[in-house]
Design an enzyme around this catalytic site. Structure first.
Site, PDB file in Angstrom:
ATOM      1  N   CYS A 185       0.847  -1.186   0.000  1.00  0.00           N
ATOM      2  CA  CYS A 185       0.000   0.000   0.000  1.00  0.00           C
ATOM      3  C   CYS A 185       0.889   1.244   0.000  1.00  0.00           C
ATOM      4  O   CYS A 185       1.806   1.356   0.815  1.00  0.00           O
ATOM      5  CB  CYS A 185      -0.902  -0.012   1.238  1.00  0.00           C
ATOM      6  N   CYS A 192       0.453   3.111   3.626  1.00  0.00           N
ATOM      7  CA  CYS A 192       0.915   2.574   4.917  1.00  0.00           C
ATOM      8  C   CYS A 192       1.958   1.472   4.799  1.00  0.00           C
ATOM      9  O   CYS A 192       2.416   0.953   5.808  1.00  0.00           O
ATOM     10  CB  CYS A 192      -0.280   2.077   5.728  1.00  0.00           C
ATOM     11  N   CYS A 215      -6.226  -5.151 -19.367  1.00  0.00           N
ATOM     12  CA  CYS A 215      -7.140  -4.049 -19.025  1.00  0.00           C
ATOM     13  C   CYS A 215      -6.425  -2.720 -18.799  1.00  0.00           C
ATOM     14  O   CYS A 215      -7.071  -1.687 -18.718  1.00  0.00           O
ATOM     15  CB  CYS A 215      -7.951  -4.426 -17.786  1.00  0.00           C
ATOM     16  N   CYS A 227      -7.381  -1.114   1.369  1.00  0.00           N
ATOM     17  CA  CYS A 227      -6.382  -1.598   2.308  1.00  0.00           C
ATOM     18  C   CYS A 227      -7.030  -1.735   3.687  1.00  0.00           C
ATOM     19  O   CYS A 227      -7.651  -0.791   4.176  1.00  0.00           O
ATOM     20  CB  CYS A 227      -5.211  -0.624   2.368  1.00  0.00           C
ATOM     21  N   CYS A 286      -5.381   0.921   6.353  1.00  0.00           N
ATOM     22  CA  CYS A 286      -5.567   2.382   6.332  1.00  0.00           C
ATOM     23  C   CYS A 286      -6.762   2.837   5.491  1.00  0.00           C
ATOM     24  O   CYS A 286      -6.951   4.039   5.311  1.00  0.00           O
ATOM     25  CB  CYS A 286      -4.296   3.060   5.838  1.00  0.00           C
ATOM     26  N   HIS A 295      -8.270   3.378  -0.967  1.00  0.00           N
ATOM     27  CA  HIS A 295      -8.912   2.785  -2.143  1.00  0.00           C
ATOM     28  C   HIS A 295      -7.808   2.226  -3.031  1.00  0.00           C
ATOM     29  O   HIS A 295      -6.850   2.918  -3.377  1.00  0.00           O
ATOM     30  CB  HIS A 295      -9.709   3.847  -2.904  1.00  0.00           C
ATOM     31  N   HIS A 338     -10.736  -2.440  -7.830  1.00  0.00           N
ATOM     32  CA  HIS A 338     -11.950  -3.254  -7.792  1.00  0.00           C
ATOM     33  C   HIS A 338     -11.632  -4.723  -8.015  1.00  0.00           C
ATOM     34  O   HIS A 338     -10.598  -5.067  -8.583  1.00  0.00           O
ATOM     35  CB  HIS A 338     -12.959  -2.753  -8.835  1.00  0.00           C
ATOM     36  N   ASP A 382     -13.481 -12.522 -13.181  1.00  0.00           N
ATOM     37  CA  ASP A 382     -13.070 -12.988 -14.505  1.00  0.00           C
ATOM     38  C   ASP A 382     -11.561 -13.243 -14.596  1.00  0.00           C
ATOM     39  O   ASP A 382     -10.959 -13.142 -15.654  1.00  0.00           O
ATOM     40  CB  ASP A 382     -13.499 -11.990 -15.575  1.00  0.00           C
ATOM     41  N   ARG A 389      -9.943 -11.372 -10.294  1.00  0.00           N
ATOM     42  CA  ARG A 389      -9.048 -10.353 -10.845  1.00  0.00           C
ATOM     43  C   ARG A 389      -9.140  -9.120  -9.965  1.00  0.00           C
ATOM     44  O   ARG A 389     -10.129  -8.401  -9.960  1.00  0.00           O
ATOM     45  CB  ARG A 389      -9.429  -9.992 -12.278  1.00  0.00           C
ATOM     46  N   CYS A 448      -8.185  -5.725  -9.804  1.00  0.00           N
ATOM     47  CA  CYS A 448      -7.793  -4.697 -10.766  1.00  0.00           C
ATOM     48  C   CYS A 448      -7.410  -3.465  -9.946  1.00  0.00           C
ATOM     49  O   CYS A 448      -8.278  -2.782  -9.401  1.00  0.00           O
ATOM     50  CB  CYS A 448      -8.969  -4.433 -11.702  1.00  0.00           C
TER      51      CYS A 448
END
Length: 133
Positions: free
Chosen positions: A48, A51, A66, A97, A100, A103, A106, A110, A118, A120
Site C-alpha cells: 500500500c 501505509c 485491461c 487496504c 488504512c 482505495h 476493484h 473474470d 481479478r 484490478c
C-alpha cells in the site's frame, strides 16, 4: 494486524502525490495503461502506498489486458477489504487496504485459476518492493 491507521486528509496530502491522494483517499481511478505498474514484470511485493502494508505478490500478477495491474490473489485475505460499490451506475466490489482504508481498485470474477478472481488495482495505490538476488 496492528491498529488501524487514521489520518486527516491534510496529513495524507503531505505524504502522497496529488494522483496518489486522488486515487487512495478520494477513490478516483487512474486512466488505463498510464500507471507505472500495469506492465511491470519485476519480482517483489506490492505494498500500500499509504501505509506500506504488503497487499499483493508479483507471483500472482498477470496481464489481464485491461491496463491496470491485475492479481488473482492478495498476499493475505486480511490485508484487503471488499466493499460494495454502486457508483457510476454499476454494482462492483471495491478493494481497500485493511490497514488504512486506502482505495486500491476493484475485484472482478473474470480472473485466471486458481482463484478465478481479478484484483484490478491502480498503480498509484501501490509501491513495489523489488526482490533482490
Amino acid at each position: 494486524m496492528t491498529d488501524k491507521i487514521i489520518k486527516t486528509p491534510e496529513q495524507w496530502q503531505q505524504s502522497l502525490t496529488d494522483e496518489q491522494f486522488r486515487v487512495t483517499r478520494q477513490a478516483h481511478t487512474e486512466r488505463p495503461f498510464t500507471g507505472i505498474y500495469w506492465d511491470e514484470t519485476s519480482a517483489g511485493s506490492y505494498r500500500c502506498i499509504c501505509c506500506k502494508t504488503p497487499l499483493f505478490s508479483s507471483e500472482t500478477k498477470f496481464d489481464a489486458g485491461c491496463g491496470w495491474p491485475s492479481f488473482y490473489a492478495s498476499v493475505d485475505k486480511a490485508a484487503v477489504l471488499e466493499k460494495r460499490d454502486i457508483s457510476h451506475g454499476m454494482v462492483r466490489t471495491e478493494v481497500v487496504c485493511a490497514q488504512c482504508d486506502a482505495h486500491l481498485g476493484h475485484l472482478f470474477d473474470d480472473g485466471p485459476e486458481p482463484s478465478g478472481l481479478r484484483y484490478c488495482i491502480n498503480s498509484a495505490s501501490l509501491d513495489l518492493a523489488k526482490e533482490t538476488l
